[in-house]
Design a protein around this motif. Structure first.
Motif, short mmCIF file in Angstrom:
data_model
loop_
_atom_site.label_atom_id
_atom_site.label_comp_id
_atom_site.label_asym_id
_atom_site.label_seq_id
_atom_site.Cartn_x
_atom_site.Cartn_y
_atom_site.Cartn_z
N ARG A 1 1.67 11.34 -5.09
CA ARG A 1 1.61 10.53 -6.31
C ARG A 1 0.20 10.53 -6.87
O ARG A 1 0.00 10.74 -8.08
N GLU A 2 -0.80 10.28 -6.04
CA GLU A 2 -2.18 10.24 -6.52
C GLU A 2 -2.63 11.61 -7.02
O GLU A 2 -3.27 11.73 -8.07
N GLY A 3 -2.29 12.66 -6.26
CA GLY A 3 -2.71 14.00 -6.66
C GLY A 3 -2.10 14.43 -7.98
O GLY A 3 -2.80 14.95 -8.86
N VAL A 4 -0.81 14.21 -8.16
CA VAL A 4 -0.14 14.61 -9.40
C VAL A 4 -0.64 13.77 -10.58
O VAL A 4 -0.81 14.26 -11.69
N THR A 5 -0.89 12.49 -10.34
CA THR A 5 -1.44 11.64 -11.42
C THR A 5 -2.76 12.20 -11.89
O THR A 5 -3.03 12.28 -13.10
N ASN A 6 -3.63 12.62 -10.98
CA ASN A 6 -4.92 13.19 -11.36
C ASN A 6 -4.76 14.53 -12.07
O ASN A 6 -5.50 14.83 -13.00
N VAL A 7 -3.78 15.33 -11.64
CA VAL A 7 -3.55 16.61 -12.31
C VAL A 7 -3.13 16.38 -13.76
O VAL A 7 -3.64 17.00 -14.70
N GLY B 1 -12.84 6.80 -7.01
CA GLY B 1 -11.99 6.16 -8.00
C GLY B 1 -11.05 5.21 -7.31
O GLY B 1 -10.86 5.24 -6.10
N HIS B 2 -10.42 4.35 -8.10
CA HIS B 2 -9.54 3.34 -7.51
C HIS B 2 -8.42 3.99 -6.70
O HIS B 2 -8.08 3.55 -5.60
N GLY B 3 -7.80 5.04 -7.27
CA GLY B 3 -6.70 5.68 -6.56
C GLY B 3 -7.12 6.30 -5.25
O GLY B 3 -6.44 6.17 -4.23
N LEU B 4 -8.26 7.00 -5.27
CA LEU B 4 -8.73 7.63 -4.04
C LEU B 4 -9.19 6.60 -3.02
O LEU B 4 -9.06 6.83 -1.81
N VAL B 5 -9.74 5.48 -3.49
CA VAL B 5 -10.12 4.41 -2.55
C VAL B 5 -8.87 3.92 -1.81
O VAL B 5 -8.86 3.76 -0.60
N GLY B 6 -7.81 3.65 -2.56
CA GLY B 6 -6.57 3.20 -1.93
C GLY B 6 -6.00 4.24 -0.99
O GLY B 6 -5.52 3.91 0.10
N LEU B 7 -6.07 5.51 -1.39
CA LEU B 7 -5.54 6.57 -0.53
C LEU B 7 -6.36 6.69 0.75
O LEU B 7 -5.80 6.87 1.84
N ARG B 8 -7.66 6.56 0.65
CA ARG B 8 -8.50 6.63 1.85
C ARG B 8 -8.20 5.46 2.79
O ARG B 8 -8.21 5.62 4.01
N GLU B 9 -7.97 4.28 2.22
CA GLU B 9 -7.64 3.13 3.06
C GLU B 9 -6.34 3.35 3.81
O GLU B 9 -6.22 3.04 4.99
N ARG B 10 -5.34 3.90 3.12
CA ARG B 10 -4.07 4.18 3.79
C ARG B 10 -4.24 5.27 4.85
O ARG B 10 -3.66 5.19 5.94
N ALA C 1 -8.16 -11.93 1.29
CA ALA C 1 -8.86 -10.88 0.54
C ALA C 1 -8.21 -9.52 0.76
O ALA C 1 -8.06 -8.73 -0.18
N GLU C 2 -7.82 -9.24 2.00
CA GLU C 2 -7.16 -7.96 2.30
C GLU C 2 -5.83 -7.85 1.58
O GLU C 2 -5.48 -6.79 1.04
N GLU C 3 -5.08 -8.94 1.55
CA GLU C 3 -3.79 -8.91 0.86
C GLU C 3 -3.98 -8.72 -0.64
O GLU C 3 -3.22 -7.98 -1.28
N ARG C 4 -4.98 -9.38 -1.19
CA ARG C 4 -5.25 -9.20 -2.62
C ARG C 4 -5.66 -7.75 -2.90
O ARG C 4 -5.22 -7.17 -3.90
N ALA C 5 -6.51 -7.20 -2.04
CA ALA C 5 -6.93 -5.81 -2.23
C ALA C 5 -5.75 -4.87 -2.11
O ALA C 5 -5.63 -3.89 -2.86
N ARG C 6 -4.86 -5.14 -1.14
CA ARG C 6 -3.68 -4.28 -0.98
C ARG C 6 -2.80 -4.34 -2.21
O ARG C 6 -2.33 -3.31 -2.71
N THR C 7 -2.57 -5.55 -2.73
CA THR C 7 -1.73 -5.69 -3.91
C THR C 7 -2.37 -5.00 -5.11
O THR C 7 -1.68 -4.29 -5.87
N ALA C 8 -3.68 -5.20 -5.30
CA ALA C 8 -4.36 -4.55 -6.42
C ALA C 8 -4.30 -3.03 -6.29
O ALA C 8 -4.07 -2.31 -7.27
N ARG C 9 -4.49 -2.54 -5.06
CA ARG C 9 -4.44 -1.10 -4.83
C ARG C 9 -3.06 -0.54 -5.12
O ARG C 9 -2.89 0.48 -5.79
N ASP C 10 -2.03 -1.24 -4.62
CA ASP C 10 -0.66 -0.75 -4.84
C ASP C 10 -0.28 -0.79 -6.31
O ASP C 10 0.35 0.13 -6.84
#
Length: 384
Positions: free
Chosen positions: A300-306, A341-350, A191-200
């Motif tokens: 990357r996440e910040g500029v995408t949101n901008v 959001g999906h991007g911020l969730v992934g960023l928080r996990e990292r 599940a963690e690997e799937r979440a990591r792949t989906a996040r990336d």
């Protein structure tokens, strides 16, 4: 009998060799039925010899089958039905009693197997009751039946076999719990690997496709006004599409990496295509690899949101060894700025992996939008 606690992976089929081994190790204990068998074979009447031998063979076969049935259910993490367990014990006891004309008082040896089976099949207090009754039977029958001697060795064997089987059953239970925990660990890892792949994939494609969309829109406006500039933007779209494809392949193969310098270069191009004035650092501090990657993902996440949400006219990126900050003068994402959001969730996990803090929302002056990732200063931020 003592193979119950052997390691076994429930997700894999039991090999033929191990099934045969389990049968053999269960059957080898039946050697102790040799005493009543010899008694039966020395009976003067044929019918007594036949009855004693047949009931003992049936007893042994039933015992092994019951043992294997219970062992299989334990290995499959399934409960043993109490009704079927009591039925099996009653059948074993009935076969032992049926052989009395041929085995005489030596039938009491079968009580050792009945007691051991009870410990393996029944809950603790019910099995204890069976063991006590089996241990009391030899002295009681010796007192009631003329010619039968008190079999102290049978009592000792009943107690010893019951203690041994109790240890085996507890070992089997712990082994089953361990196997269950290992299965859960494997499930969580998947599940963690799937979440990591989906996040990336989300982070990669979200950024790349946003820039492609912005550049395609710009190229469309420039087709008549400045064809040469439009051709340049189309070529850049092709390059970004190929890069996104390479990133997706790298993510699937777990070989992709993100660097701060590369993301800053991509941010400069994306902001320019979106018509956002960029204030970016010309150089970046030398950072450990894990910080450099985290800061790259943040840019990357910040500029995408901008580009996607803000409607900003100006974007500023500031970087130091312990923090990266993306600030714009736009309206920011719609709704709650702290929504996941999906991007911020992934960023928080990292960020969580490095004990970093992610801050999103309005700056103190109330103008624009801010994304900031801050790491604890452990003295490693300026290493080369």
């Amino acid at each position: 009998m003592f193979t119950v606690g052997l390691p076994h992976q429930p997700s894999q089929p039991v090999s033929r060799r191990w099934r045969i081994t389990g049968w053999l190790l269960a059957a080898v204990w039946l050697f102790f039925l040799n005493i009543p068998l010899l008694t039966a074979l020395h009976q003067p009447e044929v019918w007594r010899r036949v009855l004693g031998a047949v009931t003992l063979v049936a007893f042994g076969v039933l015992y092994v089958r019951v043992f294997e049935w219970a062992r299989g259910r334990r290995q499959a993490h399934r409960t043993i039905p109490r009704g079927r367990a009591w039925t099996a014990l009653a059948a074993l006891l009935a076969l032992g009693l049926a052989g009395i004309p041929g085995t005489e008082g030596d039938w009491l040896t079968t009580l050792v197997f009945v007691a051991a089976a009870a410990v393996f099949l029944l809950p603790l207090w019910e099995s204890l009751l069976v063991v006590v009754l089996a241990a009391l039977t030899p002295p009681v029958t010796a007192a009631l039946v003329p010619g039968w001697e008190a079999e102290g060795t049978v009592v000792f064997a009943v107690v010893l076999a019951s203690f041994a089987m109790f240890g085996v059953s507890r070992l089997a239970q712990r082994n089953a719990e361990l196997q269950g925990a290992q299965q859960e660990i494997r499930r969580l890892a998947v599940a963690e690997e799937r979440a990591r792949t989906a996040r990336d994939l989300h982070d990669i494609l979200g950024h790349s496709l946003t820039v492609v969309a912005v550049k395609a829109e710009l190229a469309g406006r420039l087709l008549e006004l400045d064809p040469a500039r439009a051709a340049t933007e189309v070529a850049d779209i092709e390059r970004l599409a190929r890069q996104a494809l390479a990133d997706v392949r790298g993510t699937v193969g777990a070989y992709r990496g993100v660097s701060l310098a590369t993301e800053l270069a991509g941010a400069r191009s994306a902001l320019a295509a979106a018509g956002v004035a960029a204030d970016l650092p010309e150089t970046v501090p030398s950072l450990p690899a894990e910080r450099d990657e985290l800061f790259g993902w943040t840019v990357r996440e910040g500029v995408t949101n901008v580009v996607r949400h803000s409607g900003a006219r100006r974007c500023e990126i500031r970087i130091d060894p312990t923090a990266v900050e993306i600030r714009d003068d736009g309206r920011g994402p719609a709704g709650d700025p702290d929504a996941a959001g999906h991007g911020l969730v992934g960023l928080r996990e990292r960020a969580r992996r490095l004990d970093a803090t992610v801050t999103v929302g309005r700056p103190r002056d109330g103008r624009g939008f801010l994304l900031r990732v801050t790491l604890p200063d452990d003295g490693r931020g300026t290493t080369g």
